[in-house]
Design a protein around this motif. Structure first.
Motif, PDB file in Angstrom:
ATOM      1  N   ARG A   1      -9.032   3.656  -4.637  1.00 37.20           N
ATOM      2  CA  ARG A   1      -8.000   2.622  -4.675  1.00 37.20           C
ATOM      3  C   ARG A   1      -6.760   3.057  -5.441  1.00 37.20           C
ATOM      4  O   ARG A   1      -5.695   2.506  -5.280  1.00 37.20           O
ATOM      5  N   THR A   2      -6.881   4.032  -6.305  1.00 36.64           N
ATOM      6  CA  THR A   2      -5.689   4.468  -7.033  1.00 36.64           C
ATOM      7  C   THR A   2      -4.707   5.150  -6.085  1.00 36.64           C
ATOM      8  O   THR A   2      -3.528   5.222  -6.349  1.00 36.64           O
ATOM      9  N   ASP A   3      -5.213   5.637  -4.937  1.00 36.18           N
ATOM     10  CA  ASP A   3      -4.313   6.228  -3.950  1.00 36.18           C
ATOM     11  C   ASP A   3      -3.544   5.158  -3.190  1.00 36.18           C
ATOM     12  O   ASP A   3      -2.489   5.410  -2.638  1.00 36.18           O
TER      13      ASP A   3
ATOM     14  N   LEU B   1       0.848  -1.193   0.000  1.00 36.86           N
ATOM     15  CA  LEU B   1       0.000   0.000   0.000  1.00 36.86           C
ATOM     16  C   LEU B   1       0.883   1.242   0.000  1.00 36.86           C
ATOM     17  O   LEU B   1       1.715   1.432   0.897  1.00 36.86           O
ATOM     18  N   ALA B   2       0.668   2.074  -0.988  1.00 35.42           N
ATOM     19  CA  ALA B   2       1.563   3.208  -1.204  1.00 35.42           C
ATOM     20  C   ALA B   2       1.689   4.094   0.035  1.00 35.42           C
ATOM     21  O   ALA B   2       2.790   4.453   0.442  1.00 35.42           O
TER      22      ALA B   2
ATOM     23  N   SER C   1       2.884  -0.011  -7.283  1.00 34.81           N
ATOM     24  CA  SER C   1       3.357  -0.963  -8.289  1.00 34.81           C
ATOM     25  C   SER C   1       4.464  -1.832  -7.705  1.00 34.81           C
ATOM     26  O   SER C   1       5.449  -1.331  -7.152  1.00 34.81           O
ATOM     27  N   LEU C   2       4.321  -3.142  -7.844  1.00 36.99           N
ATOM     28  CA  LEU C   2       5.354  -4.037  -7.313  1.00 36.99           C
ATOM     29  C   LEU C   2       6.626  -3.972  -8.155  1.00 36.99           C
ATOM     30  O   LEU C   2       7.697  -4.328  -7.696  1.00 36.99           O
ATOM     31  N   ARG C   3       6.495  -3.508  -9.370  1.00 40.50           N
ATOM     32  CA  ARG C   3       7.689  -3.292 -10.198  1.00 40.50           C
ATOM     33  C   ARG C   3       8.580  -2.240  -9.516  1.00 40.50           C
ATOM     34  O   ARG C   3       9.787  -2.397  -9.400  1.00 40.50           O
ATOM     35  N   GLN C   4       7.892  -1.212  -9.009  1.00 43.46           N
ATOM     36  CA  GLN C   4       8.596  -0.142  -8.290  1.00 43.46           C
ATOM     37  C   GLN C   4       9.220  -0.681  -6.988  1.00 43.46           C
ATOM     38  O   GLN C   4      10.364  -0.373  -6.673  1.00 43.46           O
ATOM     39  N   VAL C   5       8.465  -1.512  -6.281  1.00 41.82           N
ATOM     40  CA  VAL C   5       8.977  -2.096  -5.032  1.00 41.82           C
ATOM     41  C   VAL C   5      10.203  -2.943  -5.334  1.00 41.82           C
ATOM     42  O   VAL C   5      11.224  -2.865  -4.644  1.00 41.82           O
TER      43      VAL C   5
ATOM     44  N   ILE D   1       1.455  -8.421  -2.498  1.00 37.22           N
ATOM     45  CA  ILE D   1       0.298  -8.423  -3.406  1.00 37.22           C
ATOM     46  C   ILE D   1      -0.019  -6.998  -3.827  1.00 37.22           C
ATOM     47  O   ILE D   1      -0.078  -6.096  -2.977  1.00 37.22           O
ATOM     48  N   GLU D   2      -0.220  -6.813  -5.120  1.00 44.49           N
ATOM     49  CA  GLU D   2      -0.680  -5.508  -5.601  1.00 44.49           C
ATOM     50  C   GLU D   2      -2.180  -5.399  -5.335  1.00 44.49           C
ATOM     51  O   GLU D   2      -2.908  -6.384  -5.492  1.00 44.49           O
TER      52      GLU D   2
END
Ligand code: SAM
Ligand code: SF4
Length: 352
Positions: A223-225, A186-187, A229-233, A211-212
């Protein structure tokens, strides 16, 4: 039939599945279905912000499959070649009589028809359930936990007690169960804590999967907040750890790496990507008996109606085969600033 018969647990009862070997469940795209997830209830003792609304309206009890019906459908799938069964929810351990269902289903482990009977749980009741679960043959369990900070846990779950989950983890491991932690990334909440959470899980000898967030169900938050992205993680983790890709594939949306520095296994579940659909081996049964053959599509087949119309085993098998035959090729998720989610049903109904 009662769903629980202790003789099955001892492996001495009739081994109903395995007597015949009907044709496996193969869908219209040639994929064999070997994995069934069953949501046994839509109810839960927590209200995770990304999963449920604060004030949920739960389904009337009569709409839920009874324990006998759940056993019957799951057993039909096992006869058709399903080798792995995961019970989920809602929270599976809040379903009344859940150990009767699990104890009954464990006959398929004893007969060799089933390789694995497992659970995804929030862990709040695991301390009490660990021993009976282990006795029923549950060897591995997924426990969802997004943070190790009691205050944040309370906020994310709207009132949950982290200490109960920690006690549950301890009890499960004392029973010799392999535990995998599931954490939703969660961002705004746990992004910065993720490396520490991973290191802790690995230090305790547990796998962990990130999990994304998925656009499932109507909830209040935008939910966009929350989307991270797990790519970023992964990119961030790679700035201080060495992540070695593992060839392991479960036929689902998880990809695994080994963290060289901790020696532990880390999974990434990115359900918004399409890259796993071609090897998808799974279907999901909701607590109301609706069969979904794709997590991200609105396809469904009402098996409860089939059961309650007095279906014979042959009718039930035929209905399952028809549904699997129509399994969509892939899913269609989108995180967009639209008024409604891509798929309107809640994860707690479908089973995560
Ligand atoms: N109550 C159990 C638990 O929390 O593990 C089982 C059911 S829960 C719906 C299964 C999994 O789905 C959990 O790991 C949870 O974090 C995840 N989940 C719920 N809502 C989600 C969402 N909108 N996006 C991604 N994962 C979600
Ligand atoms: Fe309950 Fe699991 Fe949903 Fe959290 S994620 S509200 S524990 S069903």
């Amino acid at each position: 039939m009662t769903p629980y018969d202790a003789t099955f647990l001892q492996g001495s009862g009739p081994q109903r599945s395995g007597l015949h070997a009907p044709a496996p469940l193969i869908d219209g795209f040639g994929r064999t279905v070997t994995y069934l997830r069953v949501s046994v209830t839509d109810r839960c003792d927590l209200r995770c912000v990304y999963c449920m609304a604060e004030h949920m309206t739960f389904l009337p009890k009569k709409d839920l499959l009874t324990l006998e019906e759940l056993d019957r459908v799951a057993s039909a799938f096992i006869t058709l070649g399903v080798r792995k069964l995961r019970l989920t929810g809602g929270e599976p351990l809040v379903r009344k009589g859940i150990m009767n269902l699990i104890g009954g289903l464990s006959r398929h482990l004893a007969s060799g028809a089933l390789d694995e009977l497992t659970l995804t749980t929030n862990g709040t009741r695991l301390e009490a359930f660990a021993a009976p679960l282990a006795a029923a043959g549950v060897r591995r369990i997924n426990v969802s936990m997004d943070t190790r900070r009691p205050d944040l846990f309370r906020k994310l779950t709207r009132g949950g007690d982290l200490a109960a989950v920690m006690a549950g983890l301890k009890a499960a491991r004392a029973e010799g169960m392999a535990v995998k932690i599931n954490a939703v990334a969660l961002a705004s909440d746990n992004a910065r804590e993720l490396p520490e959470l991973i290191a802790w899980a690995h230090g305790e000898g547990m796998d962990i999967t990130l999990i994304e967030t998925m656009p499932l169900g109507e909830i209040e938050a935008d939910r966009t907040d929350q989307y991270l992205s797990l790519r970023q993680v992964r990119t961030e983790l790679e700035s201080f750890w060495t992540l070695e890709d593992l060839p392991l594939s479960t036929g689902g949306p998880a990809r695994y790496v080994r963290v060289a520095e901790t020696g532990g296994r880390l999974g990434f579940i990115t359900p918004l990507s399409h890259n796993f659909c071609e090897s998808c081996n799974r279907v999901r049964l909701t607590c109301t008996g609706v069969l979904h053959t794709c997590l991200g599509q609105e396809d469904e087949r009402d098996l409860r109606a089939v059961l309650r119309a007095g279906a014979s085993d042959a009718d039930l098998v035929a209905a399952i085969r028809r549904a699997v035959d129509a399994k969509p090729q892939g899913h269609d998720f989108q995180i967009a600033r639209s008024a409604s989610p891509a798929v309107a049903r809640h994860m707690s109904t479908t089973g995560g």
